[in-house]
Design a protein around this motif. Sequence first.
Motif, PDB file in Angstrom:
ATOM      1  N   LYS A  66       0.835  -1.209   0.000  1.00 28.90           N
ATOM      2  CA  LYS A  66       0.000   0.000   0.000  1.00 28.90           C
ATOM      3  C   LYS A  66       0.863   1.250   0.000  1.00 28.90           C
ATOM      4  O   LYS A  66       0.592   2.211  -0.723  1.00 28.90           O
ATOM      5  CB  LYS A  66      -0.940   0.003   1.195  1.00 28.90           C
ATOM      6  CG  LYS A  66      -1.860   1.215   1.206  1.00 28.90           C
ATOM      7  CD  LYS A  66      -2.814   1.212   2.368  1.00 28.90           C
ATOM      8  CE  LYS A  66      -3.752   2.384   2.414  1.00 28.90           C
ATOM      9  NZ  LYS A  66      -3.379   3.615   1.797  1.00 28.90           N
ATOM     10  N   SER A  67       1.930   1.255   0.797  1.00 29.68           N
ATOM     11  CA  SER A  67       2.786   2.436   0.841  1.00 29.68           C
ATOM     12  C   SER A  67       3.456   2.665  -0.504  1.00 29.68           C
ATOM     13  O   SER A  67       3.599   3.801  -0.954  1.00 29.68           O
ATOM     14  CB  SER A  67       3.774   2.288   1.994  1.00 29.68           C
ATOM     15  OG  SER A  67       5.080   2.234   1.595  1.00 29.68           O
ATOM     16  N   CYS A  68       3.846   1.607  -1.201  1.00 31.53           N
ATOM     17  CA  CYS A  68       4.434   1.729  -2.534  1.00 31.53           C
ATOM     18  C   CYS A  68       3.400   2.254  -3.525  1.00 31.53           C
ATOM     19  O   CYS A  68       3.684   3.159  -4.317  1.00 31.53           O
ATOM     20  CB  CYS A  68       4.994   0.389  -2.989  1.00 31.53           C
ATOM     21  SG  CYS A  68       5.793   0.455  -4.607  1.00 31.53           S
ATOM     22  N   LYS A  69       2.193   1.723  -3.484  1.00 28.32           N
ATOM     23  CA  LYS A  69       1.144   2.176  -4.397  1.00 28.32           C
ATOM     24  C   LYS A  69       0.782   3.643  -4.133  1.00 28.32           C
ATOM     25  O   LYS A  69       0.524   4.399  -5.068  1.00 28.32           O
ATOM     26  CB  LYS A  69      -0.083   1.273  -4.295  1.00 28.32           C
ATOM     27  CG  LYS A  69       0.116  -0.070  -4.971  1.00 28.32           C
ATOM     28  CD  LYS A  69      -1.159  -0.885  -5.015  1.00 28.32           C
ATOM     29  CE  LYS A  69      -0.949  -2.117  -5.888  1.00 28.32           C
ATOM     30  NZ  LYS A  69      -2.202  -2.844  -6.130  1.00 28.32           N
ATOM     31  N   ASP A  70       0.780   4.031  -2.851  1.00 26.54           N
ATOM     32  CA  ASP A  70       0.516   5.435  -2.519  1.00 26.54           C
ATOM     33  C   ASP A  70       1.603   6.343  -3.101  1.00 26.54           C
ATOM     34  O   ASP A  70       1.309   7.408  -3.649  1.00 26.54           O
ATOM     35  CB  ASP A  70       0.426   5.631  -1.001  1.00 26.54           C
ATOM     36  CG  ASP A  70      -0.829   5.019  -0.397  1.00 26.54           C
ATOM     37  OD1 ASP A  70      -1.756   4.660  -1.152  1.00 26.54           O
ATOM     38  OD2 ASP A  70      -0.863   4.884   0.847  1.00 26.54           O
ATOM     39  N   LEU A  71       2.857   5.925  -2.981  1.00 23.95           N
ATOM     40  CA  LEU A  71       3.972   6.702  -3.529  1.00 23.95           C
ATOM     41  C   LEU A  71       3.845   6.807  -5.051  1.00 23.95           C
ATOM     42  O   LEU A  71       3.999   7.898  -5.621  1.00 23.95           O
ATOM     43  CB  LEU A  71       5.307   6.060  -3.155  1.00 23.95           C
ATOM     44  CG  LEU A  71       6.551   6.687  -3.803  1.00 23.95           C
ATOM     45  CD1 LEU A  71       6.738   8.125  -3.325  1.00 23.95           C
ATOM     46  CD2 LEU A  71       7.784   5.844  -3.502  1.00 23.95           C
ATOM     47  N   GLU A 113       1.206   6.685  -6.853  1.00 24.49           N
ATOM     48  CA  GLU A 113       0.109   7.598  -7.175  1.00 24.49           C
ATOM     49  C   GLU A 113       0.527   9.051  -6.953  1.00 24.49           C
ATOM     50  O   GLU A 113       0.269   9.916  -7.798  1.00 24.49           O
ATOM     51  CB  GLU A 113      -1.112   7.261  -6.322  1.00 24.49           C
ATOM     52  CG  GLU A 113      -2.349   8.047  -6.697  1.00 24.49           C
ATOM     53  CD  GLU A 113      -3.579   7.630  -5.907  1.00 24.49           C
ATOM     54  OE1 GLU A 113      -4.415   8.507  -5.641  1.00 24.49           O
ATOM     55  OE2 GLU A 113      -3.682   6.437  -5.555  1.00 24.49           O
ATOM     56  N   ARG A 114       1.195   9.331  -5.828  1.00 22.96           N
ATOM     57  CA  ARG A 114       1.657  10.702  -5.544  1.00 22.96           C
ATOM     58  C   ARG A 114       2.615  11.210  -6.619  1.00 22.96           C
ATOM     59  O   ARG A 114       2.632  12.392  -6.941  1.00 22.96           O
ATOM     60  CB  ARG A 114       2.368  10.763  -4.179  1.00 22.96           C
ATOM     61  CG  ARG A 114       1.460  10.914  -3.007  1.00 22.96           C
ATOM     62  CD  ARG A 114       2.172  11.337  -1.732  1.00 22.96           C
ATOM     63  NE  ARG A 114       3.439  10.700  -1.455  1.00 22.96           N
ATOM     64  CZ  ARG A 114       3.600   9.524  -0.838  1.00 22.96           C
ATOM     65  NH1 ARG A 114       2.529   8.851  -0.433  1.00 22.96           N
ATOM     66  NH2 ARG A 114       4.794   9.031  -0.605  1.00 22.96           N
TER      67      ARG A 114
END
Length: 142
Positions: free
Chosen positions: A38-43, A45-46
Amino acid sequence: PCLTDQDVSMLAAWAKENPSGAADFIALPRTRSAADVKSCKDLIERLGLYSKVVAKLEDMEGLVNHKEILDAADAVVFSRGSLGTCMAVEKVFLAQKMLLRAANAVGKPCFVTRVVDTLTDAPRPTRAEATDMANLVLDGAD
């Protein structure tokens, strides 16, 4: 965290140089939980990237949490070399079969490392490697 500061800065630099934001896959090393994915996917996306995440399972924590990782990631890599250092060698194939079965059950691609190592120096795989490769295909590896 499985993404180091260097990983984050490299992804940011890549995103800046590639304004289209297209990268087919981003490999996530040392994945231990769905939160890592999730943290990778959030990054991603950002940064404005459009990429799928391939989670690499390299230790017991990742293996124990493989179901949640499979739910969160777009694909997984089973790192036989790394896992062979943290579990009994004779149990690696059982873990491999378990992960392949779980990935196939949820329709996620699963790749396995260290399959035909001799091909870096030889034109043909050994008989053992050819058999290993055939069994991986029969077990559903991608």
